[in-house]
Scaffold this motif. Structure first.
Motif, PDB file in Angstrom:
ATOM      1  N   SER A   1      46.401  35.870  37.101  1.00 17.22           N
ATOM      2  CA  SER A   1      45.615  36.291  35.928  1.00 17.22           C
ATOM      3  C   SER A   1      45.819  37.767  35.619  1.00 17.22           C
ATOM      4  CB  SER A   1      44.132  36.003  36.175  1.00 17.22           C
ATOM      5  OG  SER A   1      43.659  36.741  37.291  1.00 17.22           O
ATOM      6  N   ILE A   2      45.873  38.575  36.674  1.00 24.29           N
ATOM      7  CA  ILE A   2      46.094  40.020  36.451  1.00 24.29           C
ATOM      8  C   ILE A   2      47.462  40.257  35.820  1.00 24.29           C
ATOM      9  CG2 ILE A   2      46.448  42.208  37.650  1.00 24.29           C
ATOM     10  CD1 ILE A   2      44.230  41.256  39.616  1.00 24.29           C
ATOM     11  N   SER A   3      48.435  39.534  36.308  1.00 20.75           N
ATOM     12  CA  SER A   3      49.780  39.709  35.734  1.00 20.75           C
ATOM     13  C   SER A   3      49.804  39.272  34.269  1.00 20.75           C
ATOM     14  CB  SER A   3      50.792  38.907  36.550  1.00 20.75           C
ATOM     15  OG  SER A   3      50.460  37.519  36.518  1.00 20.75           O
ATOM     16  N   LEU A   4      49.116  38.157  33.955  1.00 18.21           N
ATOM     17  CA  LEU A   4      49.056  37.711  32.565  1.00 18.21           C
ATOM     18  C   LEU A   4      48.313  38.701  31.690  1.00 18.21           C
ATOM     19  CD1 LEU A   4      48.290  33.911  33.130  1.00 18.21           C
ATOM     20  CD2 LEU A   4      50.436  34.905  32.308  1.00 18.21           C
ATOM     21  N   ALA A   5      47.178  39.228  32.231  1.00 18.36           N
ATOM     22  CA  ALA A   5      46.410  40.211  31.459  1.00 18.36           C
ATOM     23  C   ALA A   5      47.226  41.477  31.210  1.00 18.36           C
ATOM     24  CB  ALA A   5      45.120  40.546  32.210  1.00 18.36           C
ATOM     25  N   MET A   6      47.966  41.879  32.194  1.00 18.25           N
ATOM     26  CA  MET A   6      48.791  43.073  32.015  1.00 18.25           C
ATOM     27  C   MET A   6      49.831  42.843  30.926  1.00 18.25           C
ATOM     28  SD  MET A   6      50.867  45.174  34.956  1.00 18.25           S
ATOM     29  CE  MET A   6      52.030  43.833  35.231  1.00 18.25           C
ATOM     30  N   ASN A   7      50.407  41.652  30.899  1.00 20.78           N
ATOM     31  CA  ASN A   7      51.382  41.352  29.852  1.00 20.78           C
ATOM     32  C   ASN A   7      50.717  41.336  28.472  1.00 20.78           C
ATOM     33  OD1 ASN A   7      53.476  41.061  31.736  1.00 20.78           O
ATOM     34  ND2 ASN A   7      52.945  38.887  32.095  1.00 20.78           N
ATOM     35  N   GLU A   8      49.477  40.763  28.424  1.00 15.35           N
ATOM     36  CA  GLU A   8      48.764  40.732  27.142  1.00 15.35           C
ATOM     37  C   GLU A   8      48.434  42.140  26.655  1.00 15.35           C
ATOM     38  OE1 GLU A   8      45.374  38.305  27.697  1.00 15.35           O
ATOM     39  OE2 GLU A   8      46.497  36.406  27.782  1.00 15.35           O
ATOM     40  N   PHE A   9      47.973  42.990  27.596  1.00 17.44           N
ATOM     41  CA  PHE A   9      47.648  44.364  27.202  1.00 17.44           C
ATOM     42  C   PHE A   9      48.884  45.121  26.716  1.00 17.44           C
ATOM     43  CE2 PHE A   9      43.784  43.933  29.988  1.00 17.44           C
ATOM     44  CZ  PHE A   9      42.868  44.092  28.964  1.00 17.44           C
ATOM     45  N   GLN A  10      49.968  44.855  27.316  1.00 16.96           N
ATOM     46  CA  GLN A  10      51.205  45.505  26.840  1.00 16.96           C
ATOM     47  C   GLN A  10      51.535  45.064  25.417  1.00 16.96           C
ATOM     48  OE1 GLN A  10      54.181  44.562  29.761  1.00 16.96           O
ATOM     49  NE2 GLN A  10      53.425  46.080  31.276  1.00 16.96           N
ATOM     50  N   GLU A  11      51.365  43.749  25.172  1.00 20.24           N
ATOM     51  CA  GLU A  11      51.620  43.272  23.813  1.00 20.24           C
ATOM     52  C   GLU A  11      50.600  43.840  22.824  1.00 20.24           C
ATOM     53  OE1 GLU A  11      51.598  39.076  24.051  1.00 20.24           O
ATOM     54  OE2 GLU A  11      53.524  38.930  25.143  1.00 20.24           O
ATOM     55  N   LYS A  12      49.301  43.921  23.253  1.00 24.01           N
ATOM     56  CA  LYS A  12      48.277  44.482  22.376  1.00 24.01           C
ATOM     57  C   LYS A  12      48.552  45.950  22.057  1.00 24.01           C
ATOM     58  CE  LYS A  12      44.387  41.470  23.508  1.00 24.01           C
ATOM     59  NZ  LYS A  12      43.029  41.392  24.099  1.00 24.01           N
TER      60      LYS A  12
END
Length: 656
Positions: A231-242
């Protein structure tokens, strides 16, 4: 989980106790003695006994034969005649037993077929003997004795067989008892061993459970850590996209901000123009509201500043059950009513002159017995509107006791049956919301009082105080009551609660005319103070809602209410005198002759719009009181007052 220890190889069967064996033997002996069936021929010791038992079962039993205790006496039936016989030699003694040789045991054991044949032959012989024995006469004692001796020999043989069986079973019981003690010791040893093994097994199971729990906890932690990592890895990817999208949005919003600034300047210019137009429209609406109020007031003055409505109440269920007669009431139109006595006895007057059977009266509005509370308030709502606009309004209900005055003014629980006062309150708060759109803010003050025996009583204050009617100033005709409790109202519920308190505190009593007759004049005073801050105006309107006590004649059985009735009739008579003086336009009008007329002085002859709600009963027994009420109301309807003025002031500006 199964135990790893070896299982015991010895299987312990249930021990057979000696009590069970003895009980079984006793049961066998009882069955052998009482049985009536043939025992099988395979048993070597019971061959001859079984044949005799079969012969015994086949023998018929004669119910008519009664055997005496001695051989010498024989019971003979009465209907048997004596028969002459030839002399016979009778030898007394024991009867000879039939010669039946027991079968040898060796032959029974060797050949089953031969035993079966012999048994059948013996059965036939016994059956023949039984047939012969069945034909034995009552007087043949030798035959009967021989029969009984045969039975005795069979029973003795059975007894011997049973004794031999019992001895064999007793030996078996002894051996079983010896085995039982030996097995009991073995069972105790195995139980001790089993207890030790079970305790060890439980300890091992507990250890195994703890190990499993620890293993499950570790597995859960591992899964949670893996899930959190993903989940942390996915969230980090989402934040990068945001972050990338936010950078793009910031660049777009900066461009939009410049466009919005230019639009805002244009909007501000438009708002200034709209505010100027709004002020002009507010001034126009205020001017139109003034014109509307003036037109509404002129319409009300054309209808009359003193108006009279007549309402005929329907018969109550109790009156319908008692089948009380009704007087002749005809509604000619919406403003005219015709009343006559049921039997036409009013055709001749007291002086002897003929007069009309029916009399006609005209008012501003006539309501039939089918009219609802909403129909009456529809006419009253226009006057409530005038009170909101700054005019003084007075509404009072008049009529004899039991004519429905209190029901008209206060009503009952429920939206359909509530009276004029609750509906007035609801209408005031409804119209206040409309006036707020025009810039008016209202403050409501309410007070409730009653005039009982020419004394003023505050219905909202339980402490007794002295109350007097006084003038507001020397110029006008407005009045106020001293030491009267005034409540500020903020919602319809608060005003309804004050109304309920006043209803509980009002003086009522049971009379012959009404079970709950009002014994006082009730006055609800509502003061409406409207303020328009932008135009610096204040309007004050007073609304008086009066429920007069019922007029009735004195009766001997109501002597307890003599003082009350006299004061009520006196105040109503003074009200009639005031109306008569106003009709004649006399210089002196006797307002101060009673507290009621003094309190209603601004409503009758002053700056007020007055509405009289006349309530009459349809019963024929109330015909005279109905005529008096109609005549009084017609006199009130003929009164004319001058133009009334609106209470309007200029609000002083206290803002620096």
């Amino acid at each position: 989980m199964e135990s790893r220890l070896p299982k015991p190889k010895i299987v312990i069967n249930r021990a057979i106790s000696t009590t069970d064996i003895t009980a079984k033997n006793n049961k066998i002996t009882k069955n052998n003695i009482l049985t009536s069936t043939v025992v099988s021929t395979s048993t070597s010791t019971s061959g001859s006994a079984n044949m005799k038992s079969m012969n015994e079962n086949v023998l018929p039993v004669k119910q008519g034969l009664v055997r005496a205790k001695t051989l010498s006496t024989i019971i003979r039936p009465n209907n048997v005649r004596a028969v002459k016989r030839t002399a016979t030699n009778v030898t007394h003694g024991e009867a000879k037993k039939p010669l039946v040789k027991p079968a040898p045991k060796a032959l029974v054991k060797s050949n089953n077929a031969m035993t079966n044949n012999t048994v059948n032959k013996v059965n036939k012989v016994v059956q023949n003997d039984v047939d012969k024995a069945g034909k034995i006469k009552k007087w043949d004692l030798r035959g009967r004795l021989a029969q009984t001796s045969d039975k005795l020999s069979i029973v003795q043989q059975k007894n011997k067989d049973i004794a031999s069986k019992y001895n064999a079973l007793q030996e078996l019981v002894n051996t079983l008892q010896a085995n039982e003690t030996e097995y009991k010791t073995k069972v105790e040893k195995f139980e001790v061993l089993n207890n030790t093994l079970t305790s060890e097994l439980q300890a091992l199971k507990a250890e195994m459970l703890t190990i499993r729990k620890n293993e499950e906890d570790l597995i859960k932690r591992l899964k949670e850590s893996e899930e959190s990592c993903t989940s942390i890895s996915l969230a980090m990817n989402e934040f990068q996209e945001k972050c990338k999208t936010q950078e793009i949005l910031i660049s777009e919003q900066t461009e939009q901000l410049t466009v919005l600034k230019t639009d805002l300047e244009l909007k501000n210019e438009m708002n200034t123009g709209l505010s100027i137009a709004k002020e002009e429209l507010q001034a126009l609406t205020h001017k139109m509201d003034k014109e509307r109020r003036m037109l509404h007031n002129t319409i009300q003055e054309l209808k009359g500043n003193i108006r009279v409505f007549c309402r005929v109440r329907p018969r109550t269920p109790k009156e319908i059950d008692q089948m009380k007669t009704m007087c002749n009431v005809n509604f000619i139109d919406d403003c005219t009513i015709e009343v006559g006595k049921f039997d036409g006895s009013d055709a001749v007057s007291c002086s002897g002159k003929l007069r009309g059977i029916k009399q006609e009266f005209s008012f501003d509005k006539v309501f039939t017995s089918n009219a609802s509370q909403a129909d009456v308030f529809e006419e009253l709502s226009l006057l409530v509107q005038s009170a909101l606009e700054g005019y003084n309004v007075c509404v009072f209900a008049y009529g004899q006791t039991g004519s429905g005055k209190t029901y008209t003014m206060e009503g009952e629980c429920g939206l359909q049956t509530e009276g004029m006062i609750p509906r007035t309150v609801r209408h005031i708060f409804k119209e206040m919301k409309q006036f707020q759109l025009l810039g008016w803010e209202y403050r409501i003050e309410a007070s409730f009082l009653e005039i009982y025996n020419e004394h003023i009583v505050d219905l909202l204050d339980s402490q007794p105080k002295t109350h007097e009617i006084r003038m507001v100033d020397s110029k006008g005709q407005d009045l106020y009551v001293s030491n009267l409790r005034i409540e500020e109202i903020h919602s319809p519920e608060e005003l309804h609660e004050c109304l309920r308190i006043a209803q509980r505190n009002r003086a009522v009593a049971a009379t012959q005319s009404n079970e709950r007759s009002s014994r006082s004049h009730s006055v609800a005073r509502i003061r409406l103070i409207g303020t328009h801050t932008t135009k610096q105006e204040v309007s004050v309107g007073n609304l008086n809602l009066v429920d007069l006590a019922g007029s009735e004649r004195l009766k001997t059985e109501e002597a307890v209410r003599t003082a009350e009735t006299k004061n009520i009739n006196k105040s109503l008579a003074n009200l009639g005198n005031v109306i008569l003086a106003l009709l004649k336009k006399q210089e002196h009008i006797p307002y101060r002759n009673s507290k009621l007329t003094h309190l209603l002085m601004p409503s009758l002859g002053g700056n007020s719009k007055t509405l009289m709600l006349l309530n009459i009963s349809p019963l024929d027994e109330c015909y005279n009181e109905t005529l008096n009420s109609l005549r009084f109301a017609s006199n009130v309807n003929n009164c004319k007052t001058g133009n009334i003025k609106r209470s309007r002031m200029i609000l002083q500006n206290t803002i620096n």
